[in-house]
Design a protein around this motif. Structure first.
Motif, PDB file in Angstrom:
ATOM      1  N   UNK A  86      25.532  37.756  28.081  1.00  0.00           N
ATOM      2  CA  UNK A  86      26.909  38.027  28.488  1.00  0.00           C
ATOM      3  C   UNK A  86      27.580  36.784  29.065  1.00  0.00           C
ATOM      4  N   UNK A  87      28.903  36.727  28.903  1.00  0.00           N
ATOM      5  CA  UNK A  87      29.721  35.695  29.526  1.00  0.00           C
ATOM      6  C   UNK A  87      30.456  36.342  30.689  1.00  0.00           C
ATOM      7  N   UNK A  88      30.292  35.813  31.884  1.00  0.00           N
ATOM      8  CA  UNK A  88      30.964  36.349  33.067  1.00  0.00           C
ATOM      9  C   UNK A  88      32.411  35.868  33.052  1.00  0.00           C
ATOM     10  N   UNK A  89      33.356  36.794  33.120  1.00  0.00           N
ATOM     11  CA  UNK A  89      34.767  36.408  33.094  1.00  0.00           C
ATOM     12  C   UNK A  89      35.409  36.421  34.474  1.00  0.00           C
ATOM     13  N   UNK A  90      34.974  37.319  35.353  1.00  0.00           N
ATOM     14  CA  UNK A  90      35.504  37.336  36.716  1.00  0.00           C
ATOM     15  C   UNK A  90      34.559  38.073  37.644  1.00  0.00           C
ATOM     16  N   UNK A  91      34.705  37.795  38.936  1.00  0.00           N
ATOM     17  CA  UNK A  91      33.999  38.522  39.987  1.00  0.00           C
ATOM     18  C   UNK A  91      35.012  38.740  41.098  1.00  0.00           C
ATOM     19  N   UNK A  92      35.141  39.964  41.558  1.00  0.00           N
ATOM     20  CA  UNK A  92      36.076  40.250  42.654  1.00  0.00           C
ATOM     21  C   UNK A  92      35.526  41.368  43.514  1.00  0.00           C
ATOM     22  N   UNK A  93      36.016  41.433  44.731  1.00  0.00           N
ATOM     23  CA  UNK A  93      35.657  42.550  45.608  1.00  0.00           C
ATOM     24  C   UNK A  93      36.272  43.821  45.036  1.00  0.00           C
ATOM     25  N   UNK A  94      35.552  44.911  45.159  1.00  0.00           N
ATOM     26  CA  UNK A  94      36.099  46.188  44.705  1.00  0.00           C
ATOM     27  C   UNK A  94      37.211  46.620  45.640  1.00  0.00           C
ATOM     28  N   UNK A  95      38.229  47.253  45.075  1.00  0.00           N
ATOM     29  CA  UNK A  95      39.242  47.867  45.918  1.00  0.00           C
ATOM     30  C   UNK A  95      39.215  49.372  45.682  1.00  0.00           C
TER      31      UNK A  95
END
Length: 65
Positions: free
Chosen positions: A39-48
């Motif tokens: 897989x290619x990671x496109x983004x990482x963010x905190x869950x809202x």
């Protein structure tokens, strides 16, 4: 103290997102990459709460459709 992160990825030409519990964003991305090396990671963010409740991501080891 672990947080909840959403990791976006592309695997086999399909976009996907996964919910991960991790200490920070880098560790969340590495957990997903270890599970899915292609897989290619496109983004990482905190869950809202609001957005992720409307469009939930599946867990890393959870059942997929």
């Amino acid at each position: 103290m672990p947080g909840h992160y959403t990791v976006g990825l592309v695997a086999k030409g399909k976009a996907d997102r996964v919910a991960v519990d991790a200490e920070d964003a880098l560790i969340a991305a590495l957990k997903v990459k270890a599970e899915r090396p292609d897989a290619t990671i496109t983004y990482v963010r905190r869950q809202n709460r609001r957005g992720d409740a409307r469009h939930p991501a599946h867990s890393l080891t959870g059942n997929r459709r």
